[in-house]
Motif scaffolding. Structure first.
Motif, PDB file in Angstrom:
ATOM      1  N   ALA A 162      33.777 -13.044 -13.026  1.00  0.00           N
ATOM      2  CA  ALA A 162      34.131 -13.597 -11.714  1.00  0.00           C
ATOM      3  C   ALA A 162      32.946 -14.312 -11.074  1.00  0.00           C
ATOM      4  O   ALA A 162      33.097 -15.399 -10.495  1.00  0.00           O
ATOM      5  N   ILE A 163      31.766 -13.736 -11.183  1.00  0.00           N
ATOM      6  CA  ILE A 163      30.568 -14.322 -10.568  1.00  0.00           C
ATOM      7  C   ILE A 163      30.198 -15.637 -11.239  1.00  0.00           C
ATOM      8  O   ILE A 163      29.772 -16.580 -10.574  1.00  0.00           O
ATOM      9  N   LYS A 164      30.378 -15.727 -12.551  1.00  0.00           N
ATOM     10  CA  LYS A 164      30.063 -16.969 -13.264  1.00  0.00           C
ATOM     11  C   LYS A 164      30.925 -18.131 -12.789  1.00  0.00           C
ATOM     12  O   LYS A 164      30.557 -19.285 -12.959  1.00  0.00           O
ATOM     13  N   LYS A 165      32.071 -17.841 -12.167  1.00  0.00           N
ATOM     14  CA  LYS A 165      32.973 -18.889 -11.677  1.00  0.00           C
ATOM     15  C   LYS A 165      32.626 -19.358 -10.262  1.00  0.00           C
ATOM     16  O   LYS A 165      33.183 -20.333  -9.789  1.00  0.00           O
ATOM     17  N   VAL A 166      31.696 -18.667  -9.595  1.00  0.00           N
ATOM     18  CA  VAL A 166      31.283 -19.057  -8.245  1.00  0.00           C
ATOM     19  C   VAL A 166      30.544 -20.390  -8.322  1.00  0.00           C
ATOM     20  O   VAL A 166      29.676 -20.578  -9.185  1.00  0.00           O
ATOM     21  N   ASP A 167      30.900 -21.306  -7.417  1.00  0.00           N
ATOM     22  CA  ASP A 167      30.279 -22.633  -7.394  1.00  0.00           C
ATOM     23  C   ASP A 167      28.761 -22.525  -7.252  1.00  0.00           C
ATOM     24  O   ASP A 167      28.265 -21.868  -6.336  1.00  0.00           O
ATOM     25  N   GLY A 168      28.039 -23.136  -8.182  1.00  0.00           N
ATOM     26  CA  GLY A 168      26.580 -23.150  -8.122  1.00  0.00           C
ATOM     27  C   GLY A 168      25.909 -22.141  -9.034  1.00  0.00           C
ATOM     28  O   GLY A 168      24.725 -22.266  -9.335  1.00  0.00           O
ATOM     29  N   VAL A 169      26.633 -21.139  -9.490  1.00  0.00           N
ATOM     30  CA  VAL A 169      26.042 -20.128 -10.378  1.00  0.00           C
ATOM     31  C   VAL A 169      25.848 -20.753 -11.759  1.00  0.00           C
ATOM     32  O   VAL A 169      26.784 -21.258 -12.361  1.00  0.00           O
ATOM     33  N   PHE A 206      20.031 -21.169  -3.388  1.00  0.00           N
ATOM     34  CA  PHE A 206      20.099 -19.808  -3.917  1.00  0.00           C
ATOM     35  C   PHE A 206      20.674 -18.809  -2.916  1.00  0.00           C
ATOM     36  O   PHE A 206      21.561 -18.031  -3.257  1.00  0.00           O
ATOM     37  N   ASP A 207      20.178 -18.814  -1.674  1.00  0.00           N
ATOM     38  CA  ASP A 207      20.646 -17.837  -0.681  1.00  0.00           C
ATOM     39  C   ASP A 207      22.132 -18.001  -0.380  1.00  0.00           C
ATOM     40  O   ASP A 207      22.861 -17.015  -0.255  1.00  0.00           O
ATOM     41  N   GLU A 208      22.574 -19.237  -0.276  1.00  0.00           N
ATOM     42  CA  GLU A 208      23.989 -19.534  -0.021  1.00  0.00           C
ATOM     43  C   GLU A 208      24.859 -19.038  -1.184  1.00  0.00           C
ATOM     44  O   GLU A 208      25.913 -18.431  -0.977  1.00  0.00           O
ATOM     45  N   ILE A 209      24.401 -19.288  -2.396  1.00  0.00           N
ATOM     46  CA  ILE A 209      25.143 -18.871  -3.589  1.00  0.00           C
ATOM     47  C   ILE A 209      25.154 -17.351  -3.698  1.00  0.00           C
ATOM     48  O   ILE A 209      26.183 -16.752  -4.018  1.00  0.00           O
ATOM     49  N   LEU A 210      24.033 -16.710  -3.405  1.00  0.00           N
ATOM     50  CA  LEU A 210      23.955 -15.256  -3.454  1.00  0.00           C
ATOM     51  C   LEU A 210      24.957 -14.629  -2.483  1.00  0.00           C
ATOM     52  O   LEU A 210      25.624 -13.655  -2.808  1.00  0.00           O
ATOM     53  N   GLU A 211      25.089 -15.197  -1.311  1.00  0.00           N
ATOM     54  CA  GLU A 211      26.055 -14.707  -0.326  1.00  0.00           C
ATOM     55  C   GLU A 211      27.483 -14.797  -0.883  1.00  0.00           C
ATOM     56  O   GLU A 211      28.273 -13.867  -0.751  1.00  0.00           O
ATOM     57  N   ALA A 212      27.809 -15.914  -1.522  1.00  0.00           N
ATOM     58  CA  ALA A 212      29.123 -16.100  -2.130  1.00  0.00           C
ATOM     59  C   ALA A 212      29.333 -15.117  -3.280  1.00  0.00           C
ATOM     60  O   ALA A 212      30.438 -14.585  -3.455  1.00  0.00           O
ATOM     61  N   VAL A 213      28.286 -14.846  -4.040  1.00  0.00           N
ATOM     62  CA  VAL A 213      28.359 -13.894  -5.158  1.00  0.00           C
ATOM     63  C   VAL A 213      28.667 -12.492  -4.628  1.00  0.00           C
ATOM     64  O   VAL A 213      29.517 -11.780  -5.180  1.00  0.00           O
ATOM     65  N   ILE A 214      28.008 -12.093  -3.555  1.00  0.00           N
ATOM     66  CA  ILE A 214      28.229 -10.762  -2.985  1.00  0.00           C
ATOM     67  C   ILE A 214      29.667 -10.635  -2.476  1.00  0.00           C
ATOM     68  O   ILE A 214      30.327  -9.615  -2.707  1.00  0.00           O
ATOM     69  N   LYS A 215      30.173 -11.664  -1.821  1.00  0.00           N
ATOM     70  CA  LYS A 215      31.565 -11.648  -1.332  1.00  0.00           C
ATOM     71  C   LYS A 215      32.547 -11.558  -2.495  1.00  0.00           C
ATOM     72  O   LYS A 215      33.525 -10.813  -2.436  1.00  0.00           O
ATOM     73  N   THR A 216      32.286 -12.314  -3.552  1.00  0.00           N
ATOM     74  CA  THR A 216      33.151 -12.287  -4.736  1.00  0.00           C
ATOM     75  C   THR A 216      33.130 -10.910  -5.377  1.00  0.00           C
ATOM     76  O   THR A 216      34.176 -10.377  -5.749  1.00  0.00           O
ATOM     77  N   ALA A 217      31.955 -10.314  -5.485  1.00  0.00           N
ATOM     78  CA  ALA A 217      31.830  -8.986  -6.082  1.00  0.00           C
ATOM     79  C   ALA A 217      32.644  -7.959  -5.297  1.00  0.00           C
ATOM     80  O   ALA A 217      33.314  -7.110  -5.881  1.00  0.00           O
ATOM     81  N   LYS A 218      32.604  -8.034  -3.973  1.00  0.00           N
ATOM     82  CA  LYS A 218      33.353  -7.098  -3.125  1.00  0.00           C
ATOM     83  C   LYS A 218      34.858  -7.268  -3.288  1.00  0.00           C
ATOM     84  O   LYS A 218      35.614  -6.306  -3.212  1.00  0.00           O
ATOM     85  N   LYS A 219      35.307  -8.521  -3.509  1.00  0.00           N
ATOM     86  CA  LYS A 219      36.739  -8.766  -3.720  1.00  0.00           C
ATOM     87  C   LYS A 219      37.209  -8.200  -5.051  1.00  0.00           C
ATOM     88  O   LYS A 219      38.272  -7.607  -5.142  1.00  0.00           O
ATOM     89  N   VAL A 220      36.390  -8.395  -6.093  1.00  0.00           N
ATOM     90  CA  VAL A 220      36.767  -7.970  -7.441  1.00  0.00           C
ATOM     91  C   VAL A 220      36.647  -6.457  -7.599  1.00  0.00           C
ATOM     92  O   VAL A 220      37.542  -5.801  -8.129  1.00  0.00           O
ATOM     93  N   GLU A 221      35.544  -5.894  -7.141  1.00  0.00           N
ATOM     94  CA  GLU A 221      35.277  -4.452  -7.243  1.00  0.00           C
ATOM     95  C   GLU A 221      34.734  -3.964  -5.894  1.00  0.00           C
ATOM     96  O   GLU A 221      33.526  -4.029  -5.665  1.00  0.00           O
ATOM     97  N   PRO A 222      35.578  -3.481  -4.994  1.00  0.00           N
ATOM     98  CA  PRO A 222      35.143  -3.095  -3.645  1.00  0.00           C
ATOM     99  C   PRO A 222      34.027  -2.041  -3.612  1.00  0.00           C
ATOM    100  O   PRO A 222      33.265  -1.992  -2.656  1.00  0.00           O
TER     101      PRO A 222
END
Length: 72
Positions: free
Chosen positions: A21-28, A49-65
């Motif tokens: 899921a994280i690999k699909k985040v824009d910019g990763v 990097f900081d913007e992408i990291l924020e998106a990664v954390i949100k994605t991680a919470k959606k996939v695995e709370p």
């Protein structure tokens, strides 16, 4: 830029699902999650990097709370 973060995941299957899921985040550019060491390595452009990291954390919470990514 490549950085490592503590990443608490419950099982190897969860780690694989998160990684995909994280690999699909824009910019990763790349992401690996090691279940045994509870570490995530994230590669993304320096300027976003900081913007992408924020998106990664949100994605991680959606996939695995229950996932916790520690940003120190």
């Amino acid at each position: 830029m490549k950085k490592k973060f503590a990443c608490e995941v419950d099982c190897a299957a969860c780690a694989a699902k998160l990684e995909d899921a994280i690999k699909k985040v824009d910019g990763v550019e790349d992401c690996t999650i090691n279940f045994l060491t509870q570490k995530m390595t994230l590669t993304a452009p320096d300027d976003r990097f900081d913007e992408i990291l924020e998106a990664v954390i949100k994605t991680a919470k959606k996939v695995e709370p229950d996932t916790v990514i520690t940003v120190a």
